[in-house]
Scaffold this active site. Structure first.
Site, mmCIF file in Angstrom:
data_model
loop_
_atom_site.group_PDB
_atom_site.id
_atom_site.type_symbol
_atom_site.label_atom_id
_atom_site.label_comp_id
_atom_site.label_asym_id
_atom_site.label_seq_id
_atom_site.Cartn_x
_atom_site.Cartn_y
_atom_site.Cartn_z
ATOM 1 N N ARG A 52 0.835 -1.213 0.000
ATOM 2 C CA ARG A 52 0.000 0.000 0.000
ATOM 3 C C ARG A 52 0.863 1.254 0.000
ATOM 4 O O ARG A 52 0.530 2.246 -0.657
ATOM 5 C CB ARG A 52 -0.964 -0.017 1.198
ATOM 6 C CG ARG A 52 -2.006 1.094 1.136
ATOM 7 C CD ARG A 52 -3.091 0.952 2.179
ATOM 8 N NE ARG A 52 -2.558 1.096 3.523
ATOM 9 C CZ ARG A 52 -3.275 0.915 4.638
ATOM 10 N NH1 ARG A 52 -4.547 0.545 4.552
ATOM 11 N NH2 ARG A 52 -2.735 1.066 5.818
ATOM 12 N N LYS A 151 -2.694 7.013 1.172
ATOM 13 C CA LYS A 151 -2.453 7.323 2.587
ATOM 14 C C LYS A 151 -1.378 8.403 2.615
ATOM 15 O O LYS A 151 -0.193 8.140 2.835
ATOM 16 C CB LYS A 151 -2.039 6.058 3.345
ATOM 17 C CG LYS A 151 -2.322 6.127 4.826
ATOM 18 C CD LYS A 151 -2.306 4.765 5.477
ATOM 19 C CE LYS A 151 -2.215 4.859 6.981
ATOM 20 N NZ LYS A 151 -3.365 5.457 7.646
ATOM 21 N N GLU A 184 -16.235 6.091 5.454
ATOM 22 C CA GLU A 184 -15.508 5.441 6.553
ATOM 23 C C GLU A 184 -15.372 6.433 7.699
ATOM 24 O O GLU A 184 -15.853 7.557 7.606
ATOM 25 C CB GLU A 184 -14.126 4.987 6.069
ATOM 26 C CG GLU A 184 -13.267 6.139 5.558
ATOM 27 C CD GLU A 184 -11.914 5.706 5.010
ATOM 28 O OE1 GLU A 184 -11.419 4.633 5.385
ATOM 29 O OE2 GLU A 184 -11.345 6.482 4.214
HETATM 30 N N1 PXG Z 1 -9.383 4.594 7.044
HETATM 31 C C1 PXG Z 1 -8.510 5.581 7.245
HETATM 32 C C2 PXG Z 1 -8.831 6.927 6.734
HETATM 33 C C3 PXG Z 1 -7.298 5.320 7.898
HETATM 34 O O1 PXG Z 1 -6.409 6.298 8.086
HETATM 35 C C4 PXG Z 1 -8.006 3.019 8.173
HETATM 36 C C5 PXG Z 1 -9.156 3.344 7.486
HETATM 37 C C6 PXG Z 1 -7.788 1.618 8.593
HETATM 38 O O2 PXG Z 1 -6.799 1.013 7.768
HETATM 39 P P1 PXG Z 1 -5.838 -0.131 8.318
HETATM 40 O O3 PXG Z 1 -4.973 -0.470 7.176
HETATM 41 O O4 PXG Z 1 -5.073 0.457 9.475
HETATM 42 O O5 PXG Z 1 -6.703 -1.253 8.726
HETATM 43 C C7 PXG Z 1 -7.041 4.022 8.381
HETATM 44 C C8 PXG Z 1 -5.783 3.725 9.085
HETATM 45 C C9 PXG Z 1 -3.420 6.787 13.834
HETATM 46 C C10 PXG Z 1 -3.534 5.668 12.904
HETATM 47 O O6 PXG Z 1 -2.302 7.063 14.272
HETATM 48 C C11 PXG Z 1 -4.482 5.683 11.905
HETATM 49 C C12 PXG Z 1 -4.553 4.626 11.022
HETATM 50 C C13 PXG Z 1 -3.705 3.583 11.128
HETATM 51 C C14 PXG Z 1 -2.759 3.581 12.134
HETATM 52 C C15 PXG Z 1 -2.671 4.627 13.042
HETATM 53 O O7 PXG Z 1 -4.444 7.405 14.143
HETATM 54 N N2 PXG Z 1 -5.509 4.700 10.065
#
Ligand code: PXG
Length: 285
Positions: A52, A151, A184
């Protein structure tokens, strides 16, 4: 024990780990990142996260300084150097040192930064009782602007949504897309359960392709549950039996209220519990 932070192939103490004020990551949010979990000394779904990261980088015309294998290796070395058994890794790639102007051609080489640390988890009571969330007015990025699939270091849109959620007394907030469909939450993907069937919005609703989302879809299938991607509206959540969020930090967390409306019977449901347990087992393996 001082933290060892990786910057472009070197391990530095926290006090020495510094990036230029001319870095386009700082000046413009020009870069990409990943958040990964360490369970039992191993990084969960490392290849998926690195894939990713490469996709995000490609989408912003950023060429990573290392191969996939080299980045996986560097992440593993960072985890080992910090002697973490359970924790979190943040991988950051910035466009590099540029000038006070947008032109990315003026930037030096991309900068790769890896930080491994302990993780601050949501309080246990949210897992026991479920979250109450609200729909915020800030919509998820329009796909014709900065795609939600990237991301990127520019998370301001989601931060504005998070602020609106916090001001409404909620630690997570539901974001719709420009069509008014469920997208989301600010840092988590959303699922619902209706009559035993699990659904989640498709990627073209304008969402991040969550690594935890993919793992939960796999688990649902393994458990013999029907799990599909479907366009969802707020109405679908209001009338669902169960709702939960998935994310690297949150793992699987129940949602029991949206916009002051009770979802199902207002308690975390059996399918959510089943998937939570299956997820915990998966990360232990
Ligand atoms: N949507 C968004 C917008 C994200 O930023 C997810 C879904 C979930 O994706 P994953 O791959 O983690 O299952 C994310 C991920 C933080 C933090 O520090 C945020 C995320 C991941 C790790 C840490 O707030 N967001």
């Amino acid at each position: 024990m001082p933290k060892k932070i990786y910057i472009n192939g070197q391990f530095l103490a926290e006090a020495d780990a510094k990036i230029s004020v001319f870095d386009h990551g700082l000046l413009y949010g020009d870069g990409v990142f990943e958040g990964l979990r360490i369970y039992g000394g191993k990084v969960f779904r490392l290849e998926e996260h690195v894939d990713r990261l490469f996709e995000s980088a490609k989408a912003i015309w950023l060429e990573l300084p290392l191969s996939r294998e080299e980045i996986c290796e560097a992440i593993n070395q960072t985890v080992a150097a910090n002697e973490l058994h359970d924790g979190y890794v943040r991988a950051i790639v910035t466009r590099g040192v540029g000038t006070l102007g947008l032109d990315p051609r003026r930037c030096s080489d991309p900068q790769l930064i890896l930080i491994a640390d302990k993780i601050a988890l949501y309080p246990d009571e949210y897992y026991q009782n479920g979250l109450e969330i609200i729909t915020v007015s800030v919509i998820r990025n329009h796909p014709a602007a900065l795609s939600a699939r990237i991301k990127s270091l520019n998370y301001l849109n989601n931060i504005l949504a998070k602020i609106e959620g916090i001001q409404g007394g909620c630690i997570e907030a539901l974001m719709l897309n420009h069509k008014g469909e469920v997208a989301e939450c600010t840092g988590d993907n959303l699922f619902l359960v209706k009559e035993g069937k699990v659904t989640t919005p498709p990627l073209d609703a304008g969402i991040l392709a969550g690594v935890t989302r993919a793992a939960v879809l796999e688990l649902a299938e393994k458990l013999g549950l029907s799990a599909t991607e479907q366009v969802l509206t707020k109405h679908d959540i209001y009338v669902a039996d169960e709702c939960f969020l998935t994310g690297t930090a949150a793992e699987v967390i129940p949602v029991v209220q949206l916009d002051s409306r009770m979802i199902g019977d207002g308690k975390p449901g059996p399918v959510t519990r089943q998937l939570t347990e299956a997820f915990h087992q998966m990360v232990r393996e």
